[in-house]
Design an enzyme around this catalytic site. Structure first.
Site, PDB file in Angstrom:
ATOM      1  N   LYS A 207       0.852  -1.184   0.000  1.00 30.36           N
ATOM      2  CA  LYS A 207       0.000   0.000   0.000  1.00 30.36           C
ATOM      3  C   LYS A 207       0.888   1.233   0.000  1.00 30.36           C
ATOM      4  O   LYS A 207       1.724   1.410   0.888  1.00 30.36           O
ATOM      5  CB  LYS A 207      -0.908  -0.003   1.228  1.00 30.36           C
ATOM      6  CG  LYS A 207      -1.764   1.245   1.329  1.00 30.36           C
ATOM      7  CD  LYS A 207      -2.814   1.128   2.407  1.00 30.36           C
ATOM      8  CE  LYS A 207      -3.628   2.404   2.511  1.00 30.36           C
ATOM      9  NZ  LYS A 207      -4.671   2.297   3.539  1.00 30.36           N
ATOM     10  N   LYS A 262      -2.205  -1.424  -3.858  1.00 31.84           N
ATOM     11  CA  LYS A 262      -3.059  -0.242  -3.797  1.00 31.84           C
ATOM     12  C   LYS A 262      -2.231   1.022  -3.847  1.00 31.84           C
ATOM     13  O   LYS A 262      -1.237   1.089  -3.127  1.00 31.84           O
ATOM     14  CB  LYS A 262      -3.842  -0.316  -2.483  1.00 31.84           C
ATOM     15  CG  LYS A 262      -4.707   0.865  -2.201  1.00 31.84           C
ATOM     16  CD  LYS A 262      -5.328   0.711  -0.850  1.00 31.84           C
ATOM     17  CE  LYS A 262      -6.119   1.974  -0.560  1.00 31.84           C
ATOM     18  NZ  LYS A 262      -6.550   2.022   0.797  1.00 31.84           N
TER      19      LYS A 262
HETATM   20  C1  PBG Z   1      -7.572   3.402   5.490  1.00 28.24           C
HETATM   21  C2  PBG Z   1      -7.837   3.264   4.050  1.00 28.24           C
HETATM   22  C3  PBG Z   1      -7.616   4.210   3.038  1.00 28.24           C
HETATM   23  C4  PBG Z   1      -8.144   3.673   1.887  1.00 28.24           C
HETATM   24  C5  PBG Z   1      -8.658   2.409   2.203  1.00 28.24           C
HETATM   25  N1  PBG Z   1      -8.432   2.160   3.536  1.00 28.24           N
HETATM   26  C6  PBG Z   1      -7.059   5.580   3.086  1.00 28.24           C
HETATM   27  C7  PBG Z   1      -5.720   5.848   3.574  1.00 28.24           C
HETATM   28  O1  PBG Z   1      -4.905   4.960   3.785  1.00 28.24           O
HETATM   29  O2  PBG Z   1      -5.454   7.027   3.808  1.00 28.24           O
HETATM   30  C8  PBG Z   1      -8.192   4.386   0.565  1.00 28.24           C
HETATM   31  C9  PBG Z   1      -9.226   3.917  -0.391  1.00 28.24           C
HETATM   32  C10 PBG Z   1      -9.529   4.869  -1.478  1.00 28.24           C
HETATM   33  O3  PBG Z   1      -8.883   5.918  -1.670  1.00 28.24           O
HETATM   34  O4  PBG Z   1     -10.472   4.561  -2.205  1.00 28.24           O
HETATM   35  N2  PBG Z   1      -6.391   2.959   6.000  1.00 28.24           N
END
Ligand code: PBG
Length: 336
Positions: A207, A262
């Site tokens: 991520k 992601k």
């Molecule tokens: C939370 C999380 C996030 C997303 C999914 N779970 C945001 C982040 O890490 O700041 C992002 C999903 C999206 O942008 O559609 N940890």
């Protein structure tokens, strides 16, 4: 065919004419290598307190925050269209946020009530839930802090409890999205010890610290809390690729059943490397900013909706994904 075999079978013009197989729709479909089907989609949904509520999200045209009763209708529609699972993201009221995000471990919090409602009222639909503290913290980070530091091991202890209340509520897949070190192993052990061996883990393994999460943070209400802060001390540097393989290796070693990359489209090279290296189910999250870009341009008439969405989603399958989390899932399922 592997690239190395192709060297022995180059083909040459005019014997070989690549356009021969592109002549007609039936022929193109006969040789088509990849397809997106509804069974490859996971639908992320934003939920909120209340009844009968659908609240639009400005930066994600067409997407709403919905109350649990509306969620049940959405979930039934998704299931009837063949979408295998949905992912829940809570918009937490400001008054229950805290520095340590303790609402995350409240067995009666919004997400747990939504999980229970879905499991009691909607058959044959998988429920996937994030593990991370950002919807619940006043500072908008995924973990607890000491000064400016996000504390790893202290956060993992809380994430374990969060995973347990969600498993207790009935969720099928736990998806740790926090990027703390060692959380997959800790969560797996705790789930097993508590009798939840059946609960699967989809690790947000690679991520990245991405600007493409902007609209999501509006949607769950963590943008204001986070302010100008960023998540670069725990999420990955977008410049790195080998590091993603180490992250995935560790998460698999610790017990992840599936891994996620992601954001999605800007990171398809990572999906391919992970798939080739580990051969495990890989998912990509086509995140909020990607949705905003595509849908925004379509709504302005700058892009052709059906074509670009199909093209975007098939790119995930081509890269090696088993499936995609996409806010477009319901729309696509209705169309397919
Ligand atoms: C939370 C999380 C996030 C997303 C999914 N779970 C945001 C982040 O890490 O700041 C992002 C999903 C999206 O942008 O559609 N940890």
């Amino acid at each position: 065919m592997r690239e190395r075999d192709m060297a022995h079978f180059p083909g040459s013009f005019p014997t070989t004419r690549m356009r021969r197989l592109r002549q007609a729709p039936w022929l193109r479909s006969m040789v088509s290598e990849h397809v997106v089907s509804v069974s490859n989609l996971v639908l992320p949904v934003f939920i909120r307190e209340g009844n009968g509520l659908r609240e639009p999200i400005d930066s994600m045209p067409g997407i709403e925050r919905i109350s649990i009763d509306v969620l049940l209708e959405t979930a039934r529609e998704a299931r009837d269209l063949g979408i295998p699972s949905i992912a829940l993201f809570p918009h937490t009221p400001e008054e229950v946020k805290s520095a340590d995000g303790r609402e995350a471990v409240n067995p009666d919090n919004l997400v747990c009530r939504a999980i229970a409602a879905l499991k009691n009222r909607v058959d044959d639909l998988g429920v996937l839930v994030d593990v991370a503290l950002d919807p619940y913290t006043t500072h908008g980070h995924d973990g607890v802090m000491s000064g400016d530091e996000i504390l790893n091991d202290e956060t993992v202890d809380i994430l374990v409890r969060q995973a347990l209340v969600q498993a207790e509520a009935g969720c099928d897949i736990i998806a740790p999205s926090d990027m703390m070190d060692g959380r997959i192993g800790a969560i797996r052990r705790a789930l097993d010890d508590a009798g939840h061996a059946r609960v699967a883990i989809m690790a947000y393994a690679a991520k990245y610290a991405s600007g493409f999460y902007g609209p999501f943070r509006d949607a769950v209400g963590s943008a204001v809390s986070l302010g100008h802060g960023d998540k670069r001390t725990y999420q990955m540097d977008p410049a790195n690729s080998d590091e993603a393989l180490r992250e995935v290796a560790l998460d698999l070693e610790e017990g992840a059943d599936m891994v996620m990359v992601k954001p999605g489209m800007p990171y398809l090279d990572i999906v391919r490397r992970v798939k080739d290296t580990f051969g495990v189910p890989v998912f990509a999250y086509q995140v909020s900013g990607e949705y905003a870009m595509l849908e925004g341009a379509c709504r302005n008439g700058w892009l052709d909706r059906d074509r670009v969405w199909n093209e975007a989603l098939v790119s995930f399958m081509r890269a090696g994904c088993s499936g995609v989390l996409t806010y477009h899932a319901l729309e696509l399922a209705r169309r397919l």
